[in-house]
Design a protein around this motif. Structure first.
Motif, PDB file in Angstrom:
ATOM      1  N   LYS A 220     -26.196  22.225 -13.404  1.00  0.00           N
ATOM      2  CA  LYS A 220     -27.080  21.981 -14.541  1.00  0.00           C
ATOM      3  C   LYS A 220     -27.912  23.231 -14.852  1.00  0.00           C
ATOM      4  N   ILE A 221     -27.815  24.232 -13.973  1.00  0.00           N
ATOM      5  CA  ILE A 221     -28.732  25.375 -13.975  1.00  0.00           C
ATOM      6  C   ILE A 221     -28.005  26.652 -14.369  1.00  0.00           C
ATOM      7  N   ASP A 222     -28.617  27.447 -15.224  1.00  0.00           N
ATOM      8  CA  ASP A 222     -28.088  28.773 -15.557  1.00  0.00           C
ATOM      9  C   ASP A 222     -28.760  29.869 -14.759  1.00  0.00           C
ATOM     10  N   VAL A 223     -30.066  29.762 -14.566  1.00  0.00           N
ATOM     11  CA  VAL A 223     -30.830  30.769 -13.829  1.00  0.00           C
ATOM     12  C   VAL A 223     -31.520  30.089 -12.651  1.00  0.00           C
ATOM     13  N   PHE A 224     -31.277  30.612 -11.462  1.00  0.00           N
ATOM     14  CA  PHE A 224     -31.861  30.066 -10.236  1.00  0.00           C
ATOM     15  C   PHE A 224     -32.961  31.002  -9.754  1.00  0.00           C
ATOM     16  N   VAL A 225     -34.149  30.443  -9.481  1.00  0.00           N
ATOM     17  CA  VAL A 225     -35.300  31.244  -9.070  1.00  0.00           C
ATOM     18  C   VAL A 225     -35.646  30.950  -7.612  1.00  0.00           C
ATOM     19  N   SER A 226     -35.787  32.016  -6.829  1.00  0.00           N
ATOM     20  CA  SER A 226     -36.193  31.896  -5.427  1.00  0.00           C
ATOM     21  C   SER A 226     -37.477  32.704  -5.240  1.00  0.00           C
ATOM     22  N   PRO A 227     -38.643  32.034  -5.257  1.00  0.00           N
ATOM     23  CA  PRO A 227     -39.921  32.756  -5.277  1.00  0.00           C
ATOM     24  C   PRO A 227     -40.611  32.912  -3.925  1.00  0.00           C
ATOM     25  N   SER A 228     -39.922  32.634  -2.830  1.00  0.00           N
ATOM     26  CA  SER A 228     -40.568  32.594  -1.510  1.00  0.00           C
ATOM     27  C   SER A 228     -41.220  33.913  -1.133  1.00  0.00           C
ATOM     28  N   VAL A 229     -42.268  33.797  -0.316  1.00  0.00           N
ATOM     29  CA  VAL A 229     -42.903  35.000   0.213  1.00  0.00           C
ATOM     30  C   VAL A 229     -42.270  35.420   1.536  1.00  0.00           C
ATOM     31  N   LEU A 230     -41.514  34.518   2.169  1.00  0.00           N
ATOM     32  CA  LEU A 230     -40.837  34.835   3.432  1.00  0.00           C
ATOM     33  C   LEU A 230     -39.600  33.967   3.557  1.00  0.00           C
ATOM     34  N   GLU A 231     -38.460  34.597   3.838  1.00  0.00           N
ATOM     35  CA  GLU A 231     -37.206  33.878   4.017  1.00  0.00           C
ATOM     36  C   GLU A 231     -36.331  34.607   5.037  1.00  0.00           C
ATOM     37  N   GLY A 232     -35.438  33.851   5.654  1.00  0.00           N
ATOM     38  CA  GLY A 232     -34.350  34.462   6.403  1.00  0.00           C
ATOM     39  C   GLY A 232     -33.172  34.632   5.472  1.00  0.00           C
ATOM     40  N   GLY A 233     -32.850  33.570   4.717  1.00  0.00           N
ATOM     41  CA  GLY A 233     -31.795  33.613   3.714  1.00  0.00           C
ATOM     42  C   GLY A 233     -32.381  33.901   2.340  1.00  0.00           C
ATOM     43  N   ALA A 249     -35.067  36.507  -7.853  1.00  0.00           N
ATOM     44  CA  ALA A 249     -35.552  36.221  -6.505  1.00  0.00           C
ATOM     45  C   ALA A 249     -36.569  37.248  -6.030  1.00  0.00           C
ATOM     46  N   SER A 250     -37.433  36.798  -5.146  1.00  0.00           N
ATOM     47  CA  SER A 250     -38.374  37.702  -4.488  1.00  0.00           C
ATOM     48  C   SER A 250     -37.630  38.567  -3.476  1.00  0.00           C
ATOM     49  N   ASN A 264     -25.979  40.536 -11.459  1.00  0.00           N
ATOM     50  CA  ASN A 264     -25.967  39.125 -11.045  1.00  0.00           C
ATOM     51  C   ASN A 264     -27.373  38.542 -10.913  1.00  0.00           C
ATOM     52  N   GLY A 265     -28.385  39.347 -11.279  1.00  0.00           N
ATOM     53  CA  GLY A 265     -29.738  38.835 -11.193  1.00  0.00           C
ATOM     54  C   GLY A 265     -30.789  39.924 -11.208  1.00  0.00           C
ATOM     55  N   TYR A 266     -32.008  39.534 -10.818  1.00  0.00           N
ATOM     56  CA  TYR A 266     -33.141  40.457 -10.782  1.00  0.00           C
ATOM     57  C   TYR A 266     -34.019  40.130  -9.585  1.00  0.00           C
ATOM     58  N   LEU A 267     -34.720  41.153  -9.085  1.00  0.00           N
ATOM     59  CA  LEU A 267     -35.623  41.014  -7.952  1.00  0.00           C
ATOM     60  C   LEU A 267     -37.062  41.263  -8.382  1.00  0.00           C
ATOM     61  N   PHE A 268     -37.995  40.633  -7.657  1.00  0.00           N
ATOM     62  CA  PHE A 268     -39.410  40.904  -7.892  1.00  0.00           C
ATOM     63  C   PHE A 268     -40.140  40.946  -6.552  1.00  0.00           C
ATOM     64  N   ASP A 269     -41.298  41.582  -6.525  1.00  0.00           N
ATOM     65  CA  ASP A 269     -42.089  41.711  -5.303  1.00  0.00           C
ATOM     66  C   ASP A 269     -42.649  40.354  -4.885  1.00  0.00           C
ATOM     67  N   VAL A 270     -42.886  40.192  -3.586  1.00  0.00           N
ATOM     68  CA  VAL A 270     -43.352  38.903  -3.075  1.00  0.00           C
ATOM     69  C   VAL A 270     -44.764  38.569  -3.559  1.00  0.00           C
ATOM     70  N   ASP A 271     -45.514  39.567  -4.009  1.00  0.00           N
ATOM     71  CA  ASP A 271     -46.850  39.289  -4.530  1.00  0.00           C
ATOM     72  C   ASP A 271     -46.884  39.249  -6.063  1.00  0.00           C
ATOM     73  N   ALA A 272     -45.714  39.120  -6.681  1.00  0.00           N
ATOM     74  CA  ALA A 272     -45.629  39.077  -8.145  1.00  0.00           C
ATOM     75  C   ALA A 272     -46.296  37.810  -8.691  1.00  0.00           C
ATOM     76  N   THR A 273     -46.730  37.882  -9.939  1.00  0.00           N
ATOM     77  CA  THR A 273     -47.280  36.716 -10.635  1.00  0.00           C
ATOM     78  C   THR A 273     -46.271  36.251 -11.678  1.00  0.00           C
ATOM     79  N   TYR A 274     -46.591  35.136 -12.320  1.00  0.00           N
ATOM     80  CA  TYR A 274     -45.680  34.621 -13.344  1.00  0.00           C
ATOM     81  C   TYR A 274     -45.513  35.618 -14.490  1.00  0.00           C
TER      82      TYR A 274
END
Length: 313
Positions: A220-233, A249-250, A264-274
């Motif tokens: 159902k999704i075209d763009v998937f957002v992963s905003p975590s400040v800490l992840e293994g995956g 993703a962060s 295939n996507g874009y990255l942002f810093d873990v302290d990014a805002t909307y």
């Protein structure tokens, strides 16, 4: 060197993938089930909430580092066998302190890190470098089937937790009112701004749905957002990419290893805002290429074969 009973690589024939009973219907349970299914060794799974009464085996795979620590206490005889431990992300507590977990990891034969940053972190924390392997885990290319993008929806997939950056999730949804959003996961009712979140008219919350339903939801999704400040995956990035979702993703976990910006996507810093993330989401809709191709090597079968080799080496 600690004494082992498996002096010959050929001694390892029967292995057990260990998780908790409550993991059966969640991602950890799926991981051990899939990995054991594709093993070329005599593999089985063991689920027990107290992580005791382990079946007799030549080797054990622990899907989470704390499970290994717990089993050292409940069944110390496992240290005479071959042990492979997956370290997902730092999660220090009073019971599982950094000092204690590092001590336990140094008793393992192999420690799997989900990304290179985790490997460097564990080395700096005192884990012996020769134990560490980087493996991006896997997902199912048949279960997570590709879809044609074009609906314009955006999605998140996670349990609620502080490291999942819930305030950023809320701010993104509020500031893209013309996009429909999906949250796949559970426990978001614990969020102190949940009432505000659930009132948003452009949000659909798929609460505690069976893992088997995830592929249809990703599609159902075209763009998937992963905003975590800490992840293994996180593994949902693999699942979403396998479903042909573009990723925003962060810069944590294996996201920097998998995402080729603008392709295939874009990255942002873990302290990014909307204010930083919303423009990237809109740019992500402009990507037209096949995202799935980038994660085709990361299958359960390939991952399981690699783990078999760790057991046999």
């Amino acid at each position: 060197m600690k004494s082992k009973l498996h002096d010959s690589p050929n001694a390892v024939k029967k292995i057990v993938y260990v998780a908790r009973e409550k993991d059966k219907d969640w991602i950890f349970g799926t991981k051990v089930k899939r990995l054991s299914k594709f093993s070329s060794l005599k593999a089985s799974t063991h689920h027990h909430d107290k992580l005791c009464d382990l079946p007799e085996a030549d080797g054990y795979f622990f899907i989470y580092q704390n499970y290994f620590c717990r089993c050292i206490r409940s069944t110390p005889s496992i240290l005479k066998k071959k042990n492979i431990v997956m370290f997902t992300h730092p999660n220090w507590t009073k019971k599982y302190s950094k000092t204690h977990v590092v001590w336990c990891l140094n008793k393992a034969d192999t420690v799997i890190c989900l990304n290179s940053n985790i490997k460097d972190y564990l080395i700096s924390s005192g884990v012996r470098p020769e134990l560490l392997k980087v493996l991006h885990i896997g997902t199912s290319p048949s279960a997570f089937y590709p879809h044609k993008r074009g609906k314009g929806d955006v999605g998140f997939c996670s349990n609620y937790g502080d490291r999942k950056n819930p305030d950023l999730v809320l701010d993104i949804i509020k500031n893209l009112p013309d996009r429909r959003f999906h949250i796949i996961g559970r426990n978001w009712e614990e969020y102190d701004r949940y009432d505000e979140l659930k009132r948003l008219p452009n949000l659909v919350y798929h609460n505690d749905v069976p893992y088997e339903s995830y592929p249809d939801l990703y599609n159902k999704i075209d763009v998937f957002v992963s905003p975590s400040v800490l992840e293994g995956g996180p593994v949902p990035i693999l699942e979403a990419m396998m479903s042909n979702c573009v990723i925003v993703a962060s810069k944590t976990g294996f996201a920097p290893d998998l995402i080729a910006e603008g392709k295939n996507g874009y990255l942002f810093d873990v302290d990014a805002t909307y204010n930083d993330v919303v423009p990237l989401i809109e740019k992500a809709f402009e990507i037209k290429g096949d995202v799935r191709q980038y994660v085709m090597p990361y299958t359960w079968e390939n991952c399981s074969k690699t783990i078999d080799n760790y057991f046999l080496s």
